[in-house]
Structures are given as structure tokens and as C-alpha cells.
Design an enzyme around this catalytic site. Sequence first.
Site, PDB file in Angstrom:
ATOM      1  N   CYS D 150     -34.027  -8.166 139.853  1.00 51.47           N
ATOM      2  CA  CYS D 150     -32.561  -8.240 139.784  1.00 51.47           C
ATOM      3  C   CYS D 150     -31.911  -7.030 139.140  1.00 51.47           C
ATOM      4  O   CYS D 150     -30.936  -6.484 139.664  1.00 51.47           O
ATOM      5  CB  CYS D 150     -32.143  -9.520 139.069  1.00 51.47           C
ATOM      6  SG  CYS D 150     -33.109  -9.875 137.587  1.00 51.47           S
ATOM      7  N   HIS D 233     -25.878  -9.744 135.412  1.00 51.30           N
ATOM      8  CA  HIS D 233     -26.513  -8.735 134.568  1.00 51.30           C
ATOM      9  C   HIS D 233     -25.587  -7.521 134.492  1.00 51.30           C
ATOM     10  O   HIS D 233     -25.190  -6.967 135.519  1.00 51.30           O
ATOM     11  CB  HIS D 233     -27.854  -8.274 135.169  1.00 51.30           C
ATOM     12  CG  HIS D 233     -28.940  -9.302 135.105  1.00 51.30           C
ATOM     13  ND1 HIS D 233     -28.792 -10.539 134.514  1.00 51.30           N
ATOM     14  CD2 HIS D 233     -30.239  -9.261 135.552  1.00 51.30           C
ATOM     15  CE1 HIS D 233     -29.934 -11.219 134.607  1.00 51.30           C
ATOM     16  NE2 HIS D 233     -30.815 -10.470 135.232  1.00 51.30           N
TER      17      HIS D 233
END
Lengths: 339, 339, 339, 339
Positions: D150, D233
Site C-alpha cells: 500500500c 496512508h
Amino acid sequence: MNETGVAVLGATGMVGQTFLWLLAGHDWFKPVYLAGSRTRGGRVYGDDICWRLPMQMPERIGRIELNALDIDECVDSGARIIFSALPSELAADVEPALRKRGLAIFSNAGAMRSDPDVPIMIPEVNPEALDLIREQGFPTGGFIVTNANCSTTGLALALAPLRTFGIEQVFVTTCQSISGAGYPGIPSLDICDSAIPFIPGEEEKIGTELLEILGIEIAIYPTCVRIPVRFGHLEMVWVKFAGSVRKDDILHAWREFRNEECSPLTPAIPVLHCEEDCRPRPDMSFSGEPPGMQVFTGRVREREGWIGFVLLVNNLVKGAAGGSIQNAEFFLRKHGDDT
Amino acid sequence: MNETGVAVLGATGMVGQTFLWLLAGHDWFKPVYLAGSRTRGGRVYGDDICWRLPMQMPERIGRIELNALDIDECVDSGARIIFSALPSELAADVEPALRKRGLAIFSNAGAMRSDPDVPIMIPEVNPEALDLIREQGFPTGGFIVTNANCSTTGLALALAPLRTFGIEQVFVTTCQSISGAGYPGIPSLDICDSAIPFIPGEEEKIGTELLEILGIEIAIYPTCVRIPVRFGHLEMVWVKFAGSVRKDDILHAWREFRNEECSPLTPAIPVLHCEEDCRPRPDMSFSGEPPGMQVFTGRVREREGWIGFVLLVNNLVKGAAGGSIQNAEFFLRKHGDDT
Amino acid sequence: MNETGVAVLGATGMVGQTFLWLLAGHDWFKPVYLAGSRTRGGRVYGDDICWRLPMQMPERIGRIELNALDIDECVDSGARIIFSALPSELAADVEPALRKRGLAIFSNAGAMRSDPDVPIMIPEVNPEALDLIREQGFPTGGFIVTNANCSTTGLALALAPLRTFGIEQVFVTTCQSISGAGYPGIPSLDICDSAIPFIPGEEEKIGTELLEILGIEIAIYPTCVRIPVRFGHLEMVWVKFAGSVRKDDILHAWREFRNEECSPLTPAIPVLHCEEDCRPRPDMSFSGEPPGMQVFTGRVREREGWIGFVLLVNNLVKGAAGGSIQNAEFFLRKHGDDT
Amino acid sequence: MNETGVAVLGATGMVGQTFLWLLAGHDWFKPVYLAGSRTRGGRVYGDDICWRLPMQMPERIGRIELNALDIDECVDSGARIIFSALPSELAADVEPALRKRGLAIFSNAGAMRSDPDVPIMIPEVNPEALDLIREQGFPTGGFIVTNANCSTTGLALALAPLRTFGIEQVFVTTCQSISGAGYPGIPSLDICDSAIPFIPGEEEKIGTELLEILGIEIAIYPTCVRIPVRFGHLEMVWVKFAGSVRKDDILHAWREFRNEECSPLTPAIPVLHCEEDCRPRPDMSFSGEPPGMQVFTGRVREREGWIGFVLLVNNLVKGAAGGSIQNAEFFLRKHGDDT
């Protein structure tokens, strides 16, 4: 049905954003006038605001012009229905002024709720309250319809189908999310890793509004707590009934509680029971069908003649903007031809 | 008084760490044996654990050896008093074994609370319960004394001085911190930005332990909720009394509620009322004198014959390790000469 | 040494509270005058403020009178040293006025840091900066000494003992706690379950203050992020040195970095390295000896000629109030006889 | 195009739930087989799992049967494409077994990423990597295509259009959300009101995967931090280019970076720059078009020959399930006729 032009006043706050998210995908309504209470106008909505909902801002909403609030411009915009998310002091001036101009106002503001001619309405609970608009001058003139405050709305929906058992006493502790206090609202140092066992005026609102909406005399004992959660109000309830009531009676009453006539934001099932012990939880507050419009219940318990349960209401959708829109839908279903 | 050697079992968990933080500055007790339930021994405490309290780990504690739990070594360590923060299943084996070896065990584990000869004690509330240790064999043999679970402890302290008014019914909703579930405890995805309206077994514990400690028959209606807060349990309470009771009566009763005889962890004022509406709050749970040992109350309200209030208890100190140590202090004050 | 009377200006904010918590247990200093920037006076400190530190408010502090800020009263109070946690605009007026009255001001405000005669000082890093007070008129007149901003302080301390290796470039990302923004500071809806990759003015401060304090020319690349944590600033750092430097060199330099002369808030070990990978963490920011005065480092890594590491600084203690007090201690150690 | 039957393995975890949320509204794919890695089968999906995404579980998904994972049943289900969110150890067994049975596997698991014949692909960045499937046996046999981890995905997308300027060095600090660690993942006591400056294996993954995907040799200096945020994130980046690059060059390169051919989960604009200083923020991680599939950038700064910026990637959508589905779409666009 053709799309009805609507205005949203107080369009930039948390409730205002929720109005626009709900209206963007709405088949009946089309936003034609947006105004912020503190905006100076001249920019499109998407450029002027800080979007704070967990869903993305609908693209077409971002391109609508955002105005400084002006009564004349609002009237001239072609909006037939006004959704108000104005701060209470401002609403007390603006909403009656717009009513005088013949408009239909569906308001989330508390300002006019104490006016005896202004209904506080939840269509599933007290649809008859809509008749009050005739006292305000409808069908020849404008009117104001309000929805209940967010925590009252959840409680009223869960209790409505239980009225048949004879509700006598209700104890409720709420755990309310920070979005309920608007923006900037609660300072982070007051709530991050903490909780505040006091929400100014909230317990009084539950006390008065719940009785009015349910239309019965009951004794209510509320305690309102703010917790560090963004969205969704959790409420822990104990109820005393006139007669003996069992858990199965409660579940059955909720299951039978249905909206027969439908509209875009009217849930077929207003109160949905969760079987799992650890449900409902605030992080599921945008769930449901339509999203955010159902009240979730759980943990039904019997104890010495009382029934305990837990409920979750989305404070921005069913408890605020969605409630107002559902009220407007209900009005149009009932009086669409009169106007 | 000379320092009494003590052991701490289950020394690495949240309650174990709290025991050691409290014992590091304690004038009466000196830790001579530490054991973790899952440790393999051979290292000093400070090198083996992940300290999670907001206060720093006392330096001298960090240098004590941490052992794998062993009954014989514990007995041989010279510890006269055993503090237990063991998991319940392990406590059910270990605590009776140590009692059989003649030791005095003050336990935070729930395992032995249901034994009719084992007192659940809060010195301010039911000091007479200590006499039960004679049923276990004291003064010739060992014994076990437990403290109540954390949420019960707070409630029992706030209600104790109100017994005189004739408590009949108690509704309580708890908002409990994550440290109450130990480590690893609650997964972050279950609680960050959410809340869980269910804590397994907790409502039952409040139901049974509260009655035993208060020594009266009352009807209790608890709902236990976990909220995203590290330390401190908040409880929202409504109480029905036999007669008419006013807010001032309540405040007066709490003010008069005093510990006359003192010991290091016995607060002079067990229940301290906060005047401000937004108090008490979890982020003040390590406040008080001694820190974490007072129960804070606030928001007393009268409503149709009921009294509502809010309380805060430090779940690790007064509600766990501090409660156990206070029990041991109370025992020593009373029986210091007998042993 | 007799206790020196001190004043705390801006006593009610987060930094002000930290000053008072540190001064309550301080052997050298005794608060004789407290003033809030927005207080109207006439009440004792404990009755007027909302205490927000994780440790309890020291009892004796709560009983001191809290005044409306007044230059004459401050001068007449007998305070020889003034600790300032005033907002910058106010500090720009008040601090020079007090200096003119001959007082020694140790300030956490940024207002006077840009004055070339006002030192920005961290005793472990640039003690020679104290000599600048002679440019301001010491010993015959008053003077101002400032400490660096909180994130700069942590970085300067970790880098100070590494100057010997020839620091050339520094990349730093900070994760700063909400208490660094004061109260009311960050609205909860902006930071709960989110993060903000921008702190106004902070990156510029690091850029200028770090060079001044370290006294060397280096290239600095900062990014400052606010995260939903109450206390402690975490900083992720990569450093390029002139020559080849290994992990062991770094650890050795930190180990050898010592404060030889001691004072109450001077840590023997200014920079303490944590071996565990998951350390340091914000929740240990009030740890250390003295609590909150050590910078913790961790995760030293070598990578293609660079050294990476992580550091934690307590933004309220070492990075603010504690830094100011340590500066005052340093001044007294050096000039105690001159004054 | 007719709907292609697909299987989702590891359907109950966070990434699995994201797969199903995305597939519920997908025009090309239809889930015909769901399996959990720890499920025992025999119930429908909605009854077996605890849904943890902020959007509601799509109704039709809840009614699909959830199976215990079985290779034969998966093959016989009619699924032509397999989406895998399996834990790595399990993926290492199951994915090659399914490939041997001739299936096309698009996997989010890291298990097979180190196999030189298995592409790590982001269609906007290294579409040519898809050709590697011929080394695995396509078009006569099955194959595995993986997406990057990710945090690497976000960084690779922001850097891809900047390759033309000659990237030499990259410093990156990530602030990663708890959902990236799966469920139960991070204990709440480790992360509530704290942060963890270490994510096992993550910095290594960024180091190796980024080079492979970008197809260039650069020096990378990553530090990975876990923060108390549910989704999204955030990454703070500084980049050194071979030549002189200005802020406007960067913004222009991102603006020009487009997906010409479209598919349901392929964003027209892969990298969208935010002008406001306080953006992007994790709470907007499900925004964008399609939701969660765009990388947001912000705060571009020039400093002594370097460019700094901030980026946000949705770790579950673009950084995991959405990336896998986009890879499958890309494969179908390219080879739809071959198979």
C-alpha cells in the site's frame, strides 16, 4: 415527478454538507440556491468549503455557486422548498422571513421548535403533526416544519412502536459524536482520549421534544455524554412499561414497524435490530438502507419488569439533514397537488 | 513500621504495572518477588516489559528480577503479602495454593470472588467483610481477600454514603476505558473512532458484587460500554430512594463521607464532588489524593423523585491494584499485631 | 540555596500549567505571582482553570492567587525571575517592559527569538549563548532568554553530540501532538481519526532556530504533521555526515553526551537511546529522569552513507516550560553570585 | 462486455471486505465464489463477518455464500479470475495451486512478489510488467499478477510522472493507518493516543518494490510510522532530481499524467493535487473518482535543489483491493480476446 428546486441555507457546516450529499443523488429535489451563514459568496461550493464527511463530495455539488445569505435572492432563486441548517439565532430571523414570503421551510434548527404552530415531526412517529402547517397559513402561505434534535430522533423512533405497551419511564444515557457539535465545535484537547459528561441544553431538549413527538406523558431521565467518535450517536436505554413486556414483544414490535408508502429517504424498515452483542456501533452509522436513515437497535434485555436496549442513530442523516428531507418528501406526498 | 515484603503475581500486565508503580513509592511495602504469568524469567523487570502507564516506570522497580511464576519460590521469597493480578483461570489454581501455604493474598482477580468465605472488600464501604478471613483459617492459616471489579468499585463508593437514604433502584451506564480490558485486549479497529456497547460479563458482575458490598437489596439496571479512552471509567447513574432526597442531601453525604484512620493509599476524602458541569472526565483519572484513589462525582440532578449523577473511577488504581493495596493496608492496621 | 521567587505569566494555558507542575516540586524556585493573559483575577489558580495535564494539579499550586496580568504588580511581587508562556503578540509587549524594569525573563514565547541580542538557548547544546544577556544590559539591567520551539529542541539535542561527525544535510518529518497547538487549538473534527500535514510557521522555525542553536551551516528539509495524540512530538530523521559514520558511532556519541553539572531539571543523560524497534512512542513522553526532560531516540539505521533515526521530545516539558526552567537554573548556576 | 465470474479469497478481512464493496458495483465482474481463510463455511457472507468499512455492506454481497477455502470448489465455481487477499503464508500455497489449474490470479498478498516471473504491477506506472505472465505460461496456462504494497503504491504513482526529471534520491516518512495491519492487528493500547515508529518489513518492501515498479535505480530512505487513524496512508516525501526542477514542473507533470483508456476502477486522473496547505488528510481517503483510487498530493515545496511534497493513498482501495481489480481490468482490456 419533476425535480423541485430547493435551497440549502447554512450549506457549509456539517449538517449543510450532509444536506448536499443527500440532495446530490435525490430524484425529487434539485439544489438551486446554496448559502452559507458566514460566506461572502462569489465562489463555487467545492472551492469554498472544507468537506468533512466520510463519503466524497458529489462532483455536481462542488460546482454550484455558494452565496452570501440573502432573503430576496433566495426567494428569487426559484427554490420552492428551503432546507435550513442555520445556527439557531440566525434561523430565528431568517426562517420566519422566508415563511412570510410564502416558502416551505424544512429546518434542522432548534429556533422555531418551541412555537406551538411549528411541528416537530418524524413521519414514522407523528405524521399528524404536519397538519399544524395549516395554523401557519398553508395552503395560501408559507410554513416551517422542524425535525427533532438528533438524540431525540433516535430515541423517538425506537420507542414509537412500543407505545402500544404503555411506556411509563425512560432512562437514557447518550454517547454522542463530535460532529453533533458542528465545526469548530469541541476542541481536540477536551475530547481526544477523554469524554465529556455534559452537552449544554441537550438533556432538556430530549425531555421536551420526546414527549411532544411521541404524544404521551412519560417520565424521562436523560444523561448526555460526548465521546471521541466522529459520527453516530449511541444511546443506552431502560424502559418501564405499564404491563408485562418480554424481549420477544419488543423485537416483534420493531419488526412490524414499517413505512408502507415509500419515498427516496424513507426507509422501509425504520428500526433495524442487530443480533450480535457488540452491535450497534458508531462506525456503522452510515450503514442502512437508505444509508444513515435507519435506527439500529441491539442488546435487548429483560430485568425485573424493565426492558433495556441500545440504539444507534446517524446524527447528521436521520438525526438532522436526512430527517428534514424526509419531512419534505412526506409533505410532497401528501400535498403535492395542493400547491 | 518496618517495610513488609510483598510479591506481585501477574506483574507485567496493566494491573501488574499499576501495582508496581504504587508499591515503588509505598512506605509500608517492599516488593521482593515479581512474577509474570507468561514470562520465562531471568531478566529484570525493566528489560522484560512494555510499560504502558502515563507515569514513568519507577527506576528501582525496573531493576527487580522478574520470575517465571513458581509457588515454592514465591513462598521462599520472604513475601508475607501476595498481590495478585493474575488472569482468572490461573488465579483459581495459584491463589488457593498460596493460601494453603499460609500466605495473605490480596487479589484483583475475579476467580475467588464467588467463594462465600472470600470477602469482596472496599474498606470505606464494607470493612466488616474482612472478618470472613477467619472462616478461611486466619490467624493460623492463609487467606484471600479480593477487591470488587473496577466499575463496581466506583459505583459502590459513590452509593455507600447514600445507603442511609434508602436506595431502591439504580440505573447505570458505564463508559469504560480500554485499559480495563488488559493487553492486548481490544483490537484498535474495534474501538478507534467507535464504541462497543457490550463488555462480556461486566453487567453481571456489577449486579452481584454491588449488592454484596453494599449489603443491601436493590434493583440494578446496568449497561456497560467500551469507549476509545485509555484510562478511567465514567459512569452515568440514576438512583431512586425510599424517601424524598434533594441534591443538597447527596452533596452533604459525600462531603461527610471520610476515612478517619489513614494509611498510604487511603484517601481522606473517598468521594470528591466536582462543581463544573463538564466534570469529571476520564483525562483526570490519575488526579486526586492519593492519585487515582478518589472517586470523582459531578452533575447531580433531581428529577421526579430520582437523583442523577456522574462518577469517574480510575480503573487501574482504586478499581484494581490500588484497591488491593488499600485492602492490605487495612488488614495490617487491624491485625498487624496478630501475625 | 534559598528559594527564589518566580512569576509565571500565561499561567493558565498548556505551557503555563506545565510550568506550575514543574515548579510545585522545584527546590530552587517558588511561584509568588501567577497571571493569565485572559483572566480577570480575584480567584485562586485551582478554581479558575481547567487542568489538562495527565498528572494531577499539585495542591499548593491550586491555592495560589491568579491575577490579571499587570506589569507593576508583577514587579512588586518580589519575583526575581519571570517565566513567560504568553501568546506571542502579548509577549512582544510585556517581556521588553519587564526587562526594562530589571527583571530576568525566561520565555517560551517566540516573540523575541528574532532579536539578535536575545539568546535561543538549550544549555546542553549552546550554553555560550547565555553571554548574549550582557548585550541586553546584564548585570546592571534585565534580560530575556528564550528556549527553542518544541520540535527544534528535540532535534537540536539529538544532533548536538553528532556535530563532531560533520552534519551536512538533515531531513526531518515531525508527528506533533495536539497540546503543541495550545487550547482551544485544533478543532476535534480536524484531527480525530485524521492527521494534518501542515503546521503554520513550524517548518520555518525549525529551519532558522536549529542552525542558530547548533551554530553550524547545514541544509534542513522539514515537514511538520499534526497527529491525534495529546502529548509528545515524534520526529523521523535522516542525516548526512561529511565522512563515514556508523550506527555504533551514533550510539556512542549519545551515550557520551552528559550533563556534568546538575540542577533540578537538568537530566544527567539528555539523550537516551531505546533499543526496542517500536520505541520511542508518544505515550512515554512524560517518562525519563527528570520526567519529560530527556529526549528519547530509537531505530538507528545506516543506508548508503546516511544515518536514520527517530526521536521523541516532550513538547510541554523539555520543549517548552521545562526548557525555560532549565535555562533559569543554568543562569543561576553561572551568575548566582553576580546578582 | 458480459460479466466475468470472479472469486475472492480471504474475503472476510479488511482487504477482502474492500474487494467485495468494489465488486458489488462493478460492471465487469461478478463474485461467484467467496472464501475466508478461517471460515468454516455454510453461512452467507453478511451473517458471518463483522463489516468494518465506513461505507455500508452492499446488500447483494451479504447474501452470497461464504465458503471454507477449497481449491477444487474454487476451480469448479466458474470463476475465471481469482482475487486474493489471503495471508502471505497461505497465499504461498494456494496461489500457485490455482495457477496450476489455469486460473488468472490477481493478488494483494506479498507471498509471490519475489518470484521474478510474477509482476508487481500498477497499470499507470509499469504496464509492460504484464508481459511477464507469458513467462508463467499464459495464454495456455494460469498466472499470478500482484500489486505493490500500500505505501509503495502511493509513492510509485506520485513519482511515476516525475521520472522524466531524473529522480536520484527519495526520503519518505509514512504515517500509516491501523487498517493497514488488518484485523485484529494493532492492539488499541499500543496506538490509541500514541504512534509506533516501526512497521515490520514495511521499509524493506518500499525499498525493493519501488525500484522494481519505477524501473530505475534510485536511493530510497524510508521510515514507516503507524498512527491512530483508521483509513488512509499519508506520506511525507523529499526528492532529489538530476537537474533543476521547480514546483511548477512537478504540478505540470502530475496534471499531464492521465489514463487515456478507461475502465471502471481506472481513474482518469491518477494523481490529484490539492492546493490547500492542510491537505491531503487521511479523512478524505475514500474521496476521489473513483473513490479511493486516486492518489492526492499537496504542499509542494522547493528547497536547495530538492522538492518536498505530501501524498495520501487509500491503503485498502488503490493500495490493495482496488489495485488488484484495476490490474484485472487492465489484463482484460489487453487480452480479453486471447482467453
